[in-house]
Scaffold this motif. Structure first.
Motif, PDB file in Angstrom:
ATOM      1  N   ALA A  32       0.782  -1.715   0.575  1.00  0.00           N
ATOM      2  CA  ALA A  32       0.197   0.302   0.210  1.00  0.00           C
ATOM      3  C   ALA A  32       0.479   1.202  -0.110  1.00  0.00           C
ATOM      4  O   ALA A  32       0.268   2.398  -0.799  1.00  0.00           O
ATOM      5  N   CYS A  33       1.955   1.140   0.895  1.00  0.00           N
ATOM      6  CA  CYS A  33       2.531   2.559   0.675  1.00  0.00           C
ATOM      7  C   CYS A  33       3.399   2.629  -0.313  1.00  0.00           C
ATOM      8  O   CYS A  33       4.073   4.210  -0.070  1.00  0.00           O
ATOM      9  N   THR A  34       4.225   1.831  -1.073  1.00  0.00           N
ATOM     10  CA  THR A  34       4.989   2.211  -1.819  1.00  0.00           C
ATOM     11  C   THR A  34       4.165   2.373  -3.084  1.00  0.00           C
ATOM     12  O   THR A  34       4.658   2.230  -4.007  1.00  0.00           O
ATOM     13  N   ASP A  35       2.640   2.063  -3.600  1.00  0.00           N
ATOM     14  CA  ASP A  35       1.506   2.313  -4.010  1.00  0.00           C
ATOM     15  C   ASP A  35       1.074   4.222  -4.108  1.00  0.00           C
ATOM     16  O   ASP A  35       1.001   4.737  -4.923  1.00  0.00           O
ATOM     17  N   ILE A  36      -0.391   3.884  -3.107  1.00  0.00           N
ATOM     18  CA  ILE A  36      -0.941   4.994  -3.302  1.00  0.00           C
ATOM     19  C   ILE A  36      -0.506   5.532  -1.260  1.00  0.00           C
ATOM     20  O   ILE A  36      -0.966   7.011  -1.310  1.00  0.00           O
ATOM     21  N   GLY A  37       0.373   5.040  -0.589  1.00  0.00           N
ATOM     22  CA  GLY A  37       0.499   5.675   0.124  1.00  0.00           C
ATOM     23  C   GLY A  37      -0.198   5.878   1.869  1.00  0.00           C
ATOM     24  O   GLY A  37      -0.126   5.878   2.890  1.00  0.00           O
ATOM     25  N   PHE A  38      -1.659   5.093   1.682  1.00  0.00           N
ATOM     26  CA  PHE A  38      -2.861   5.761   2.112  1.00  0.00           C
ATOM     27  C   PHE A  38      -3.136   3.849   2.215  1.00  0.00           C
ATOM     28  O   PHE A  38      -3.271   2.786   1.669  1.00  0.00           O
ATOM     29  N   ASN A 250      -2.032   7.142   6.707  1.00  0.00           N
ATOM     30  CA  ASN A 250      -1.428   7.251   5.282  1.00  0.00           C
ATOM     31  C   ASN A 250      -0.179   7.774   6.540  1.00  0.00           C
ATOM     32  O   ASN A 250      -0.441   8.179   7.141  1.00  0.00           O
ATOM     33  N   ILE A 251       1.021   7.531   5.643  1.00  0.00           N
ATOM     34  CA  ILE A 251       2.106   7.691   5.472  1.00  0.00           C
ATOM     35  C   ILE A 251       2.715   9.250   5.722  1.00  0.00           C
ATOM     36  O   ILE A 251       2.055  10.557   4.195  1.00  0.00           O
ATOM     37  N   GLY A 252       3.061   9.947   6.435  1.00  0.00           N
ATOM     38  CA  GLY A 252       3.554  11.317   6.581  1.00  0.00           C
ATOM     39  C   GLY A 252       5.727  11.320   6.134  1.00  0.00           C
ATOM     40  O   GLY A 252       6.058  11.145   5.292  1.00  0.00           O
ATOM     41  N   ARG A 262      10.869   4.785  -0.982  1.00  0.00           N
ATOM     42  CA  ARG A 262      10.550   4.003  -0.885  1.00  0.00           C
ATOM     43  C   ARG A 262       9.532   3.581  -0.758  1.00  0.00           C
ATOM     44  O   ARG A 262       8.210   3.249  -1.406  1.00  0.00           O
ATOM     45  N   TRP A 263       8.262   4.433   0.351  1.00  0.00           N
ATOM     46  CA  TRP A 263       7.387   4.830   0.453  1.00  0.00           C
ATOM     47  C   TRP A 263       6.831   6.286  -0.404  1.00  0.00           C
ATOM     48  O   TRP A 263       8.211   6.421  -0.012  1.00  0.00           O
ATOM     49  N   VAL A 264       5.847   6.427  -0.215  1.00  0.00           N
ATOM     50  CA  VAL A 264       5.153   8.007  -0.728  1.00  0.00           C
ATOM     51  C   VAL A 264       4.148   8.440   0.514  1.00  0.00           C
ATOM     52  O   VAL A 264       3.652   8.672   0.679  1.00  0.00           O
ATOM     53  N   SER A 265       4.578   9.660   0.487  1.00  0.00           N
ATOM     54  CA  SER A 265       3.564  10.740   1.019  1.00  0.00           C
ATOM     55  C   SER A 265       2.718  11.155   0.804  1.00  0.00           C
ATOM     56  O   SER A 265       2.991  12.709   0.163  1.00  0.00           O
ATOM     57  N   ASN A 266       1.425  10.729   0.121  1.00  0.00           N
ATOM     58  CA  ASN A 266       0.928  11.296  -0.966  1.00  0.00           C
ATOM     59  C   ASN A 266      -0.300  12.649  -0.778  1.00  0.00           C
ATOM     60  O   ASN A 266      -0.784  12.266   0.699  1.00  0.00           O
ATOM     61  N   VAL A 267      -0.410  13.078  -1.799  1.00  0.00           N
ATOM     62  CA  VAL A 267      -0.862  15.228  -1.614  1.00  0.00           C
ATOM     63  C   VAL A 267      -2.289  14.135  -1.385  1.00  0.00           C
ATOM     64  O   VAL A 267      -3.454  13.449  -2.446  1.00  0.00           O
ATOM     65  N   HIS A 268      -3.056  14.840  -0.459  1.00  0.00           N
ATOM     66  CA  HIS A 268      -4.833  14.807  -0.280  1.00  0.00           C
ATOM     67  C   HIS A 268      -5.593  15.909   0.116  1.00  0.00           C
ATOM     68  O   HIS A 268      -4.722  16.785   0.839  1.00  0.00           O
ATOM     69  N   ARG A 269      -6.790  15.834  -0.002  1.00  0.00           N
ATOM     70  CA  ARG A 269      -7.047  17.341   0.114  1.00  0.00           C
ATOM     71  C   ARG A 269      -8.727  16.597   0.921  1.00  0.00           C
ATOM     72  O   ARG A 269      -9.391  15.589   1.055  1.00  0.00           O
ATOM     73  N   VAL A 270      -9.617  17.839   1.369  1.00  0.00           N
ATOM     74  CA  VAL A 270     -10.879  17.169   1.715  1.00  0.00           C
ATOM     75  C   VAL A 270     -11.708  18.632   1.104  1.00  0.00           C
ATOM     76  O   VAL A 270     -12.063  19.876   0.549  1.00  0.00           O
TER      77      VAL A 270
END
Length: 327
Positions: A32-38, A250-252, A262-270
């Motif tokens: 999960a963390c290498t793909d989307i981080g969530f 989600n990772i930071g 290697r893992w992605v801290s991904n952009v998200h929003r509300v």
């Protein structure tokens, strides 16, 4: 239910010590963390009553008159404790390349940390006082502080166990993070997204596109109009659904730096609800932003010479990010 594109990981067997189940959960986290981080977790061991109690107190508080809520704001706006009114910060400002004029986010929130800490220099010294700050609680509802402290304690336990799984997923000693999070500076925010009775400004969202700053964010949200979205690697915005007894994780940035991307801290929003949603679009989310000890030096676990980032102290990184988001 959860969106199928956001992996669901059941932690119940892993948290009871079975080696094969711990490895299974760690591998699922790695994917999960290498793909989307969530990812979403169930079987986490946090009682639903603990979640519901804090959520009930929060709903009571945020529906009080604004003047009453403002009584719980700190005298110094720079102090990260207590109530924050609509538009206090703009999360998108902390993202590289985002214009400094981004409008304030359309949310209110309550900011707090742990209730107690040892009488020791790390906590009470000059630097420690920047992070270990007495909480500020409102006069009503009664029991808000106790409900928040109970929830915080369960999150401390859960994130400690999950960081052992993180280490297992990364192929390093399971206790690698132990001495880096044993005096953590984790803050919590209860976010309240009210009904929007006035049209947002151009580009204004409930929470602008951003990444989180620390290790893991553990979120308990609601499926209402105007919810959480995460950006996929293909650039598409994916809605993130939840359930009352699950957490979205989600990772930071600091964990991404530790893994050398290697893992992605991904952009998200509300996002904003549709104009016709009315009072039903009210939304509460409870976020535990797990952050390492302020003096932890974050250095990637990649071989020497392959690091994409210079070492950074945990506390310095968070302070910089907080300053960037203020309107």
């Amino acid at each position: 239910m959860t969106t199928s594109a956001i992996p669901v990981i059941d932690l119940s067997a892993a948290l009871h010590g079975r080696a094969d189940e711990r490895l299974r959960a760690a591998r699922a986290m790695e994917a999960a963390c290498t793909d989307i981080g969530f990812f979403t977790v169930r079987g986490h061991g946090v009682p639903l009553a603990t979640i519901d109690t804090l959520r009930s107190h929060a709903r009571h508080f945020f529906n009080l008159p604004l003047a009453t809520k403002r009584e719980a704001a700190p005298a110094d706006p720079a102090v990260p404790r207590g109530y924050r009114a609509l538009g206090f910060d703009a999360l998108s400002r902390a993202n590289v390349g985002v214009a400094g004029a981004a409008p304030g986010d359309l949310k209110e929130y309550y900011h707090f940390g742990r209730e107690q800490w040892p009488d020791a220099p790390y906590f009470t010294g000059e630097e420690g006082r920047r992070y270990f700050i007495p909480n500020r609680w409102p006069a009503a509802p009664a029991g808000f502080a106790e409900a928040a402290a109970a929830y915080y304690a369960h999150m401390e336990r859960l994130t400690g166990e999950m960081m052992s799984l993180v280490a297992l997923a990364l192929g390093i000693d399971e206790d690698f993070f132990d001495d880096k999070i044993d005096r953590h500076i984790t803050a919590m925010r209860i976010n309240f997204y009210p009904e929007q009775t006035v049209a947002p400004e151009p580009g204004q969202l409930r929470a602008g596109a951003h990444t989180d700053y620390g290790l893991l964010t553990i979120l308990n949200g609601e499926n209402t109009a105007g919810g959480l979205q995460v950006c996929t690697r293909q650039g598409d915005w994916l809605p993130v659904e939840t359930a009352p007894d699950t957490f979205v994780v989600n990772i930071g940035d600091l964990l991404m730096r530790w893994t050398n991307d290697r893992w992605v801290s991904n952009v998200h929003r509300v996002v904003n609800p549709p104009a016709e949603a009315g009072p039903a679009a009210q939304r509460i989310s409870i976020a535990f932003f797990h952050h390492p000890n302020y003096d932890a030096l974050v250095e990637c676990v990649a071989p020497p010479g392959e690091a994409k980032y210079p070492p950074v102290r945990s506390g310095d990184y968070r302070t910089e990010k907080y300053q960037q988001t203020r309107v």
